[in-house]
Design an enzyme around this catalytic site. Sequence first.
Site, PDB file in Angstrom:
ATOM      1  N   CYS A   1      30.436  20.547 -67.534  1.00 14.48           N
ATOM      2  CA  CYS A   1      30.997  19.074 -67.127  1.00 14.48           C
ATOM      3  C   CYS A   1      31.409  18.783 -65.592  1.00 14.48           C
ATOM      4  O   CYS A   1      31.364  19.719 -64.926  1.00 14.48           O
ATOM      5  CB  CYS A   1      32.016  18.638 -67.870  1.00 14.48           C
TER       6      CYS A   1
ATOM      7  N   HIS B   1      37.081  28.781 -68.243  1.00 16.97           N
ATOM      8  CA  HIS B   1      37.058  29.650 -69.317  1.00 16.97           C
ATOM      9  C   HIS B   1      35.599  30.174 -69.369  1.00 16.97           C
ATOM     10  O   HIS B   1      34.894  29.892 -70.444  1.00 16.97           O
ATOM     11  CB  HIS B   1      37.748  29.232 -70.542  1.00 16.97           C
TER      12      HIS B   1
ATOM     13  N   HIS C   1      42.371  23.405 -65.462  1.00 20.68           N
ATOM     14  CA  HIS C   1      43.209  23.082 -66.691  1.00 20.68           C
ATOM     15  C   HIS C   1      44.541  22.584 -66.154  1.00 20.68           C
ATOM     16  O   HIS C   1      45.134  21.682 -67.136  1.00 20.68           O
ATOM     17  CB  HIS C   1      43.594  24.378 -67.427  1.00 20.68           C
TER      18      HIS C   1
ATOM     19  N   GLU D   1      46.108  24.134 -70.416  1.00 21.14           N
ATOM     20  CA  GLU D   1      45.999  22.882 -69.993  1.00 21.14           C
ATOM     21  C   GLU D   1      47.339  22.062 -70.783  1.00 21.14           C
ATOM     22  O   GLU D   1      48.170  21.330 -70.406  1.00 21.14           O
ATOM     23  CB  GLU D   1      44.967  21.831 -70.715  1.00 21.14           C
TER      24      GLU D   1
ATOM     25  N   SER E   1      38.370  26.465 -75.072  1.00 22.45           N
ATOM     26  CA  SER E   1      38.899  25.280 -76.206  1.00 22.45           C
ATOM     27  C   SER E   1      37.519  24.559 -76.706  1.00 22.45           C
ATOM     28  O   SER E   1      37.138  24.425 -77.757  1.00 22.45           O
ATOM     29  CB  SER E   1      39.998  24.433 -75.869  1.00 22.45           C
ATOM     30  N   ASN E   2      36.811  24.062 -75.723  1.00 19.63           N
ATOM     31  CA  ASN E   2      35.867  23.074 -76.146  1.00 19.63           C
ATOM     32  C   ASN E   2      34.708  23.777 -76.723  1.00 19.63           C
ATOM     33  O   ASN E   2      33.931  23.119 -77.495  1.00 19.63           O
ATOM     34  CB  ASN E   2      35.561  22.023 -74.807  1.00 19.63           C
TER      35      ASN E   2
ATOM     36  N   SER F   1      32.229  24.866 -69.877  1.00 15.64           N
ATOM     37  CA  SER F   1      32.192  26.024 -68.725  1.00 15.64           C
ATOM     38  C   SER F   1      31.368  26.872 -68.673  1.00 15.64           C
ATOM     39  O   SER F   1      31.389  27.812 -68.060  1.00 15.64           O
ATOM     40  CB  SER F   1      33.519  26.593 -68.819  1.00 15.64           C
TER      41      SER F   1
END
Length: 314
Positions: free
Chosen positions: A17, A46, A80, A132, A230-231, A274
């Site tokens: 992103c 990450h 983050h 985050e 996380s994503n 990431s």
Amino acid sequence: MKNKELKILLSAPRGFCAGVERAIEIVEKSIQKYGSPVYVRHEIVHNKFVVDDLRNKGAIFVEELEEIEDKTRPVIFSAHGVPKKIPQDAKNYNMTYVDATCPLVSKVHREAENLHKAGYHLILIGHENHPEVIGTMGQLPKGSIDLIQNESEANNYDPKNFEKIAYVTQTTLSVDDTKEIISILKEKFSNIREPAKEDICYATTNRQMAVKNIAKKCDLFFVIGSRNSSNSVRLVEVAKKSGCENSILIHSQSEIPFNLIENSNIIGISSGASAPEILVENFIKELKNKFTVTIEEVEIIKENVVFRVPKKLN
């Protein structure tokens, strides 16, 4: 085995992103400007591949500023975000620092601060110990923001008598995860204030929508990304919920489950925000060695977001 035909539905958008691209560029430009080593507090993003690549270029990763032996060297804060005291500590050490916090995370930080100043008690919807979440909670004085991780915590949440309550969310959650929690909070606190704009980032939402779009057509779904991303973990959950029960995270230590692929006709592939595209390419290359592969990229939206690096690095 090679004759087995395999169709790949390639989810788009996927991978990096704008916030991750900016963070990596900040480390690379800092090394160019200041020479090596530059220090990075926490993994910049990450992903092991990205971190190892930057380490080879001259970055040293630490968890805390105290670990930095040579405080004349610059330090970079990860995408983050960090608690408020970290930049302050860096100033106290007379350190040069560059903040690579994703602008969308910074937006949540500012939002939380403004609500706190306006007299609101805050709720953060997110996952404990995620950097985050630590960074966002660290923007406010202790006791003025509470973390809610799931529906049962939302149901049991009983704050002291706060007149004004507002919520913000971790940017990398799934829209579906937060929807239930938010509706519970709205039912409990009819006057709860919500963010003016959705906190969940555009890239998280787009990647999840793209996975939802193809998951139900797939026998197997793979998400390329790290276990602590996380994503990426959310993308696996989204694929499962959207109709592909056999959804798997492929990380740096993963063995490719060829036996499962052998019994599949259509597989889906996406990657976390990431994860660099080369990891997707390498994965597909492995499949091409064993199967006759056709690839269809299924794009639901074009992304053209770019975040600029801080002026002092140009």
